[in-house]
Scaffold this motif. Structure first.
Motif, PDB file in Angstrom:
ATOM      1  N   ARG A 109     -36.967   2.860  75.059  1.00  0.00           N
ATOM      2  CA  ARG A 109     -37.590   1.921  75.999  1.00  0.00           C
ATOM      3  C   ARG A 109     -38.207   0.731  75.276  1.00  0.00           C
ATOM      4  O   ARG A 109     -38.349  -0.345  75.847  1.00  0.00           O
ATOM      5  CB  ARG A 109     -38.670   2.633  76.821  1.00  0.00           C
ATOM      6  CG  ARG A 109     -38.103   3.456  77.960  1.00  0.00           C
ATOM      7  CD  ARG A 109     -39.220   4.054  78.757  1.00  0.00           C
ATOM      8  NE  ARG A 109     -38.734   4.860  79.870  1.00  0.00           N
ATOM      9  CZ  ARG A 109     -39.293   5.994  80.246  1.00  0.00           C
ATOM     10  NH1 ARG A 109     -40.333   6.464  79.598  1.00  0.00           N
ATOM     11  NH2 ARG A 109     -38.815   6.660  81.272  1.00  0.00           N
ATOM     12  N   GLU A 110     -38.608   0.938  74.012  1.00  0.00           N
ATOM     13  CA  GLU A 110     -39.168  -0.181  73.248  1.00  0.00           C
ATOM     14  C   GLU A 110     -38.170  -1.320  73.118  1.00  0.00           C
ATOM     15  O   GLU A 110     -38.537  -2.471  72.953  1.00  0.00           O
ATOM     16  CB  GLU A 110     -39.557   0.274  71.831  1.00  0.00           C
ATOM     17  CG  GLU A 110     -40.834   1.080  71.773  1.00  0.00           C
ATOM     18  CD  GLU A 110     -41.137   1.524  70.350  1.00  0.00           C
ATOM     19  OE1 GLU A 110     -40.928   0.723  69.428  1.00  0.00           O
ATOM     20  OE2 GLU A 110     -41.560   2.679  70.171  1.00  0.00           O
ATOM     21  N   ARG A 157     -45.371 -10.153  78.671  1.00  0.00           N
ATOM     22  CA  ARG A 157     -45.775  -8.802  78.263  1.00  0.00           C
ATOM     23  C   ARG A 157     -44.567  -7.997  77.787  1.00  0.00           C
ATOM     24  O   ARG A 157     -44.618  -7.301  76.784  1.00  0.00           O
ATOM     25  CB  ARG A 157     -46.452  -8.089  79.440  1.00  0.00           C
ATOM     26  CG  ARG A 157     -46.880  -6.682  79.127  1.00  0.00           C
ATOM     27  CD  ARG A 157     -47.601  -6.034  80.286  1.00  0.00           C
ATOM     28  NE  ARG A 157     -46.695  -5.765  81.399  1.00  0.00           N
ATOM     29  CZ  ARG A 157     -47.088  -5.182  82.533  1.00  0.00           C
ATOM     30  NH1 ARG A 157     -48.343  -4.834  82.707  1.00  0.00           N
ATOM     31  NH2 ARG A 157     -46.215  -4.966  83.495  1.00  0.00           N
ATOM     32  N   ALA A 158     -43.464  -8.118  78.534  1.00  0.00           N
ATOM     33  CA  ALA A 158     -42.258  -7.372  78.149  1.00  0.00           C
ATOM     34  C   ALA A 158     -41.695  -7.916  76.830  1.00  0.00           C
ATOM     35  O   ALA A 158     -41.257  -7.156  75.971  1.00  0.00           O
ATOM     36  CB  ALA A 158     -41.217  -7.459  79.247  1.00  0.00           C
ATOM     37  N   VAL A 215     -48.187   1.056  70.633  1.00  0.00           N
ATOM     38  CA  VAL A 215     -46.881   1.646  70.346  1.00  0.00           C
ATOM     39  C   VAL A 215     -46.376   1.247  68.958  1.00  0.00           C
ATOM     40  O   VAL A 215     -45.944   2.084  68.182  1.00  0.00           O
ATOM     41  CB  VAL A 215     -45.854   1.238  71.417  1.00  0.00           C
ATOM     42  CG1 VAL A 215     -44.492   1.839  71.105  1.00  0.00           C
ATOM     43  CG2 VAL A 215     -46.331   1.688  72.800  1.00  0.00           C
ATOM     44  N   MET A 246     -42.851  -6.839  73.077  1.00  0.00           N
ATOM     45  CA  MET A 246     -42.281  -5.707  72.347  1.00  0.00           C
ATOM     46  C   MET A 246     -40.979  -6.102  71.650  1.00  0.00           C
ATOM     47  O   MET A 246     -40.257  -5.243  71.151  1.00  0.00           O
ATOM     48  CB  MET A 246     -42.044  -4.521  73.291  1.00  0.00           C
ATOM     49  CG  MET A 246     -43.314  -3.892  73.833  1.00  0.00           C
ATOM     50  SD  MET A 246     -44.361  -3.187  72.528  1.00  0.00           S
ATOM     51  CE  MET A 246     -43.420  -1.712  72.111  1.00  0.00           C
ATOM     52  N   LEU A 267     -51.504  -4.827  74.573  1.00  0.00           N
ATOM     53  CA  LEU A 267     -51.709  -3.374  74.641  1.00  0.00           C
ATOM     54  C   LEU A 267     -50.562  -2.575  74.013  1.00  0.00           C
ATOM     55  O   LEU A 267     -50.779  -1.769  73.103  1.00  0.00           O
ATOM     56  CB  LEU A 267     -51.903  -2.941  76.101  1.00  0.00           C
ATOM     57  CG  LEU A 267     -52.137  -1.440  76.323  1.00  0.00           C
ATOM     58  CD1 LEU A 267     -53.452  -0.992  75.716  1.00  0.00           C
ATOM     59  CD2 LEU A 267     -52.117  -1.090  77.815  1.00  0.00           C
ATOM     60  N   ALA A 268     -49.339  -2.822  74.485  1.00  0.00           N
ATOM     61  CA  ALA A 268     -48.221  -2.024  73.979  1.00  0.00           C
ATOM     62  C   ALA A 268     -47.914  -2.291  72.496  1.00  0.00           C
ATOM     63  O   ALA A 268     -47.735  -1.338  71.735  1.00  0.00           O
ATOM     64  CB  ALA A 268     -46.982  -2.252  74.843  1.00  0.00           C
TER      65      ALA A 268
END
Lengths: 229, 240
Positions: free
Chosen positions: B76-77, B149-150, B105, B153, B100-101
């Motif tokens: 998913r990352e 946000r997406a 993560v 990552m 956050l992620a």
């Protein structure tokens, strides 16, 4: 001065002033609040774990918390307190107020578990999906995204549970005369006066609870304001 | 990059996806169109296992995500997802939403994550909103933050699930603009949308889905000007 006023003053004197008996009430109120506070904190820890277990995919965990909640809610607090004091801690020397908060905490945990469960379910499932889609684990998503939002939703109900606990801790009298009710009973046994000590602690309970619920509703209102922004 | 074979998905008795085979290559911009209930969102959500397929196999960069031992989080990352309802975290500032992620993560240092976030905010034109909360932003701004946000990552693939369907009409443009920039930058994208203009302009391939199947596919040119299937013709005649 009418005779009944003199009589009342005399009874107030023997309830509070003689031998510094007011100190019993102060210490009783202290224990009442201490036990309530620790109970609600213990209850919160138990409640969060039980709620998470209740919502987990693992059948065993779900079952354990289901049985716990069912049994605690299906038996009287007083019976639970007696079982914990006389059976579980029967052969252990331990301070009675600690036994009290453990018993009330375990009891309250079952109710808080349901409150927390409702709070978690009230968080939109899209929040979990967003967290997971970013590669966060279930635990990370719960801790950083779902729980903070759930906690905000459950704070009012939690405050209510604290108020209920303050009243319920009077049951501690079954094992020890250390709380407010205990203070009244000690005075009673010396003065044979029921009226003044009992009405006095009723007033103290009422005032304390009034103060706490006013503060809680102020906090709640403040939080709702923050939501509007 | 994405290889789907024999994908089926049931919700109880309801069969939503009835067997889908697709191969999406790096850099492709695949736009999925079709009537509601055709299974297009479900298909997209299967790609990062927000829905678990009932049958079939999905390979992402040659790794099977449907195999039982797969580390789903790791896969998913590599895939960013943008939702119809934005799903920003309301209790966090825009900055914290984005960092956050990466911090949790990827164990990125806070300063580094914030620097990255500022770059992304610049990219979506919202650098001045870093300290705002989602509730203070318009829908269009929220969706652009969700895209940032997406992207934080640094995914290889971006999935868009009807990203403009919940927006007021005047805000659709700003979100599509950001998506176009992303497409121009070479990102592999899978987009479920009702925006036919966007499909026509950006898609390298358009899939038309109906009744749980991909009924027809082709370049925007082929699909929009010369559709072959009757269902495609009927659908397009209603939406164009």
């Amino acid at each position: 001065m009418p005779a009944w006023v003199i009589d009342l003053l005399e009874r107030l004197n023997s309830t509070f002033i003689v031998d510094g008996r007011w100190q019993w009430f102060v210490s009783g109120l202290g224990y009442t609040l201490l036990i309530s506070l620790f109970s609600v904190l213990l209850g919160l820890v138990i409640g969060v774990f039980m709620a998470l277990m209740r919502l987990s995919n693992n059948k065993l965990l779900r079952g354990i918390s289901g049985v716990y909640i069912d049994i605690i809610r299906g038996t009287p607090t007083m019976v639970q307190l007696l079982i914990i004091y006389f059976i579980i801690f029967g052969n252990v020397h331990i301070e009675k107020w600690i036994v009290g908060f453990i018993a009330f905490g375990i009891n309250s945990g079952a109710y808080i578990a349901e409150i927390v469960r409702g709070g978690i379910l009230s968080v939109n499932v899209g929040q979990t999906e967003a967290g997971r889609s970013l590669g966060m684990t279930h635990k990370q998503t719960m801790a950083n995204i779902v729980m903070p939002q759930a906690m905000k939703n459950i704070l009012p109900a939690l405050g209510n549970e604290f108020v209920v606990l303050i009243k319920e801790t009077a049951v501690i009298g079954m094992i020890a005369n250390i709380d407010l009710v205990g203070a009244a009973r000690k005075v009673q046994s010396l003065t044979y006066d029921y009226l003044v000590p009992l009405l006095s602690i009723a007033v103290i309970y009422y005032v304390v609870i009034k103060i706490i619920s006013t503060v809680l509703s102020k906090i709640e209102k403040g939080m709702r304001k923050a939501d509007k922004r | 990059m994405i290889k789907v074979t024999g994908l089926k998905k049931h919700f109880g008795d309801l069969e939503v996806l009835k067997g889908i085979d697709q191969h999406i290559k790096p850099g492709e911009k695949v736009v999925i169109i079709g009537p509601s209930g055709s299974g297009k969102s479900t298909f997209l959500r299967c790609l990062n296992l927000l829905e678990v397929p009932t049958e079939g196999e999905i390979l992402i960069e040659d790794e099977s995500i449907t195999a039982p031992k797969t580390n789903v989080n790791k896969i998913r990352e590599k895939m960013g997802m943008v939702f119809q309802q934005f799903n920003l975290f309301p209790h966090l500032t825009v900055m914290d939403n984005i960092t956050l992620a990466p911090i949790k993560v990827k164990k990125m240092a806070k300063a580094e994550a914030e620097k990255l976030a500022m770059e992304l905010l610049n990219k979506v034109g919202l650098a001045d909103k870093a300290d705002s909360y989602p509730a203070q932003l318009s829908g269009g701004q929220q969706q652009r933050i969700a895209i940032a946000r997406a992207l934080a990552m640094t995914p290889d693939i971006m999935l868009f699930d009807e990203p403009t369907s919940a927006l007021d009409p005047e805000m659709v443009g700003e979100v599509l603009e950001v998506m176009k920039d992303l497409a121009d930058g070479g990102m592999t994208m899978v987009v479920v949308t009702h925006e036919m203009g966007f499909a026509r302009e950006v898609a390298s391939r358009v899939l038309f889905m109906d009744g749980g199947y991909v009924v027809e596919e082709g370049t925007p040119e082929e699909i929009f000007t010369n559709p072959q299937n009757d269902r495609t013709k009927e659908f397009l005649s209603k939406v164009l």
